[in-house]
Design a protein around this motif. Structure first.
Motif, PDB file in Angstrom:
ATOM      1  N   THR A  36      38.512  32.313  47.090  1.00  4.22           N
ATOM      2  CA  THR A  36      39.747  33.086  47.239  1.00  4.22           C
ATOM      3  C   THR A  36      40.861  32.065  47.405  1.00  4.22           C
ATOM      4  O   THR A  36      40.976  31.421  48.437  1.00  4.22           O
ATOM      5  CB  THR A  36      39.654  34.035  48.452  1.00  4.22           C
ATOM      6  OG1 THR A  36      38.523  34.876  48.279  1.00  4.22           O
ATOM      7  CG2 THR A  36      40.906  34.875  48.586  1.00  4.22           C
ATOM      8  N   THR A  49      43.318  37.468  44.942  1.00  7.06           N
ATOM      9  CA  THR A  49      42.853  38.846  44.825  1.00  7.06           C
ATOM     10  C   THR A  49      41.386  38.983  45.235  1.00  7.06           C
ATOM     11  O   THR A  49      40.522  38.215  44.799  1.00  7.06           O
ATOM     12  CB  THR A  49      43.047  39.365  43.380  1.00  7.06           C
ATOM     13  OG1 THR A  49      44.436  39.262  43.055  1.00  7.06           O
ATOM     14  CG2 THR A  49      42.595  40.799  43.232  1.00  7.06           C
ATOM     15  N   VAL A  50      41.126  39.959  46.092  1.00  8.58           N
ATOM     16  CA  VAL A  50      39.782  40.338  46.524  1.00  8.58           C
ATOM     17  C   VAL A  50      39.689  41.855  46.444  1.00  8.58           C
ATOM     18  O   VAL A  50      40.679  42.533  46.196  1.00  8.58           O
ATOM     19  CB  VAL A  50      39.474  39.862  47.969  1.00  8.58           C
ATOM     20  CG1 VAL A  50      39.549  38.340  48.070  1.00  8.58           C
ATOM     21  CG2 VAL A  50      40.398  40.512  48.988  1.00  8.58           C
ATOM     22  N   HIS A  51      38.509  42.386  46.670  1.00  7.41           N
ATOM     23  CA  HIS A  51      38.359  43.840  46.751  1.00  7.41           C
ATOM     24  C   HIS A  51      38.262  44.232  48.211  1.00  7.41           C
ATOM     25  O   HIS A  51      37.447  43.684  48.957  1.00  7.41           O
ATOM     26  CB  HIS A  51      37.113  44.302  46.008  1.00  7.41           C
ATOM     27  CG  HIS A  51      37.224  44.144  44.533  1.00  7.41           C
ATOM     28  ND1 HIS A  51      36.162  44.310  43.690  1.00  7.41           N
ATOM     29  CD2 HIS A  51      38.276  43.819  43.730  1.00  7.41           C
ATOM     30  CE1 HIS A  51      36.556  44.117  42.450  1.00  7.41           C
ATOM     31  NE2 HIS A  51      37.831  43.801  42.452  1.00  7.41           N
ATOM     32  N   SER A  56      41.191  46.289  44.353  1.00  6.45           N
ATOM     33  CA  SER A  56      41.742  44.938  44.387  1.00  6.45           C
ATOM     34  C   SER A  56      43.039  44.897  45.190  1.00  6.45           C
ATOM     35  O   SER A  56      43.878  45.787  45.076  1.00  6.45           O
ATOM     36  CB  SER A  56      41.968  44.397  42.966  1.00  6.45           C
ATOM     37  OG  SER A  56      42.923  45.149  42.285  1.00  6.45           O
ATOM     38  N   THR A  73      35.006  42.196  49.245  1.00  7.55           N
ATOM     39  CA  THR A  73      34.209  41.449  48.274  1.00  7.55           C
ATOM     40  C   THR A  73      35.091  40.354  47.705  1.00  7.55           C
ATOM     41  O   THR A  73      36.204  40.617  47.246  1.00  7.55           O
ATOM     42  CB  THR A  73      33.708  42.357  47.127  1.00  7.55           C
ATOM     43  OG1 THR A  73      32.977  43.448  47.676  1.00  7.55           O
ATOM     44  CG2 THR A  73      32.812  41.579  46.172  1.00  7.55           C
ATOM     45  N   THR A  74      34.581  39.125  47.758  1.00  8.40           N
ATOM     46  CA  THR A  74      35.271  37.978  47.179  1.00  8.40           C
ATOM     47  C   THR A  74      34.552  37.594  45.892  1.00  8.40           C
ATOM     48  O   THR A  74      33.475  38.105  45.585  1.00  8.40           O
ATOM     49  CB  THR A  74      35.266  36.771  48.142  1.00  8.40           C
ATOM     50  OG1 THR A  74      33.932  36.253  48.226  1.00  8.40           O
ATOM     51  CG2 THR A  74      35.781  37.150  49.520  1.00  8.40           C
ATOM     52  N   VAL A  75      35.110  36.654  45.164  1.00 10.69           N
ATOM     53  CA  VAL A  75      34.478  36.209  43.927  1.00 10.69           C
ATOM     54  C   VAL A  75      33.089  35.621  44.224  1.00 10.69           C
ATOM     55  O   VAL A  75      32.179  35.748  43.404  1.00 10.69           O
ATOM     56  CB  VAL A  75      35.386  35.221  43.153  1.00 10.69           C
ATOM     57  CG1 VAL A  75      35.457  33.867  43.842  1.00 10.69           C
ATOM     58  CG2 VAL A  75      34.976  35.119  41.699  1.00 10.69           C
ATOM     59  N   LEU A  78      30.140  38.257  44.045  1.00  7.45           N
ATOM     60  CA  LEU A  78      29.872  39.003  42.816  1.00  7.45           C
ATOM     61  C   LEU A  78      28.512  38.711  42.196  1.00  7.45           C
ATOM     62  O   LEU A  78      27.854  39.608  41.685  1.00  7.45           O
ATOM     63  CB  LEU A  78      30.955  38.724  41.776  1.00  7.45           C
ATOM     64  CG  LEU A  78      32.360  39.215  42.099  1.00  7.45           C
ATOM     65  CD1 LEU A  78      33.313  38.805  40.986  1.00  7.45           C
ATOM     66  CD2 LEU A  78      32.377  40.721  42.311  1.00  7.45           C
ATOM     67  N   MET A 109      38.535  39.346  39.749  1.00  5.09           N
ATOM     68  CA  MET A 109      38.541  40.468  40.693  1.00  5.09           C
ATOM     69  C   MET A 109      39.435  41.595  40.189  1.00  5.09           C
ATOM     70  O   MET A 109      39.074  42.776  40.260  1.00  5.09           O
ATOM     71  CB  MET A 109      38.977  39.994  42.077  1.00  5.09           C
ATOM     72  CG  MET A 109      38.066  38.939  42.704  1.00  5.09           C
ATOM     73  SD  MET A 109      36.315  39.371  42.765  1.00  5.09           S
ATOM     74  CE  MET A 109      36.310  40.593  44.064  1.00  5.09           C
ATOM     75  N   ASP A 113      38.402  45.593  38.806  1.00  2.00           N
ATOM     76  CA  ASP A 113      39.104  46.798  39.249  1.00  2.00           C
ATOM     77  C   ASP A 113      39.678  47.553  38.046  1.00  2.00           C
ATOM     78  O   ASP A 113      39.559  48.773  37.950  1.00  2.00           O
ATOM     79  CB  ASP A 113      40.213  46.420  40.231  1.00  2.00           C
ATOM     80  CG  ASP A 113      40.704  47.595  41.053  1.00  2.00           C
ATOM     81  OD1 ASP A 113      39.906  48.502  41.356  1.00  2.00           O
ATOM     82  OD2 ASP A 113      41.898  47.605  41.393  1.00  2.00           O
ATOM     83  N   ALA A 167      31.703  46.158  41.648  1.00  4.11           N
ATOM     84  CA  ALA A 167      31.427  44.975  42.478  1.00  4.11           C
ATOM     85  C   ALA A 167      30.552  45.340  43.635  1.00  4.11           C
ATOM     86  O   ALA A 167      30.650  46.278  44.301  1.00  4.11           O
ATOM     87  CB  ALA A 167      32.728  44.380  42.984  1.00  4.11           C
TER      88      ALA A 167
END
Length: 167
Positions: A36, A49-51, A56, A73-75, A78, A109, A113, A167
């Motif tokens: 992130t 950007t994260v969820h 997002s 949720t971060t990259v 995934l 991310m 979305d 995700a």
């Protein structure tokens, strides 16, 4: 200090944080989620950007205390446990949807979305859906191709391996 408890990439976490700590700072500094990226600190670039509960958000624009009780949720969260990339990550790899890589986590991310909202977007819809995420290398052409590739892959008959985009 304020106590927060949330789920990050499937793991329950709890910490005492300063009320003014940004979610991006919490993820990077407290949890080591350095995928992130801090790009601008003004919510202009989208690299962070994260969820947050499946949607997002630019984590430089959210306080960590606002994420209390939420799922983030971060990259890094995934890929599957065995290292298999998320279908959008794989599409970015296959289509060379990155150059320097700085914007890539946020682009991925946001793309997830976007595809959750519109599984078959036009090129224009992809460009509009990603407009809050900036690429400093002007790599948008391959980024758009990667999103198109991920959309096509998700709509293709699957082998039953559960390759959805969520995700």
């Amino acid at each position: 200090m304020t106590r927060i408890s949330l789920t990050v990439d499937g793991q329950q976490v709890a910490d005492d944080v300063e009320p003014r700590m940004l979610l991006v700072q919490y993820l990077r500094e407290k949890l080591g989620k350095t995928g992130t990226v801090v790009g601008c600190d003004t919510s202009s670039c989208g690299a962070c950007t994260v969820h947050l509960d499946g949607t997002s958000v630019k984590s430089c624009n959210v306080l960590a205390v606002q994420a209390d009780g939420a799922e983030v949720t971060t990259v890094e969260g995934l890929a599957a446990a065995d290292g298999t990339l998320h279908p959008v990550q794989e599409a970015f790899r296959e289509c060379h949807g990155l150059q320097c890589g700085f914007c890539t986590p946020g682009m991925i991310m946001q793309s997830i979305d976007l595809l959750n909202e519109n599984p078959d977007p036009s090129e224009e819809a992809i460009r509009l859906g990603l407009e809050g995420n900036l690429c400093r290398c002007t790599g948008y052409h391959n980024i758009v191709r990667a999103v198109q590739h991920a959309a096509a892959a998700q709509s293709a008959p699957s082998s039953g391996a559960g390759e959805g985009v969520t995700a």
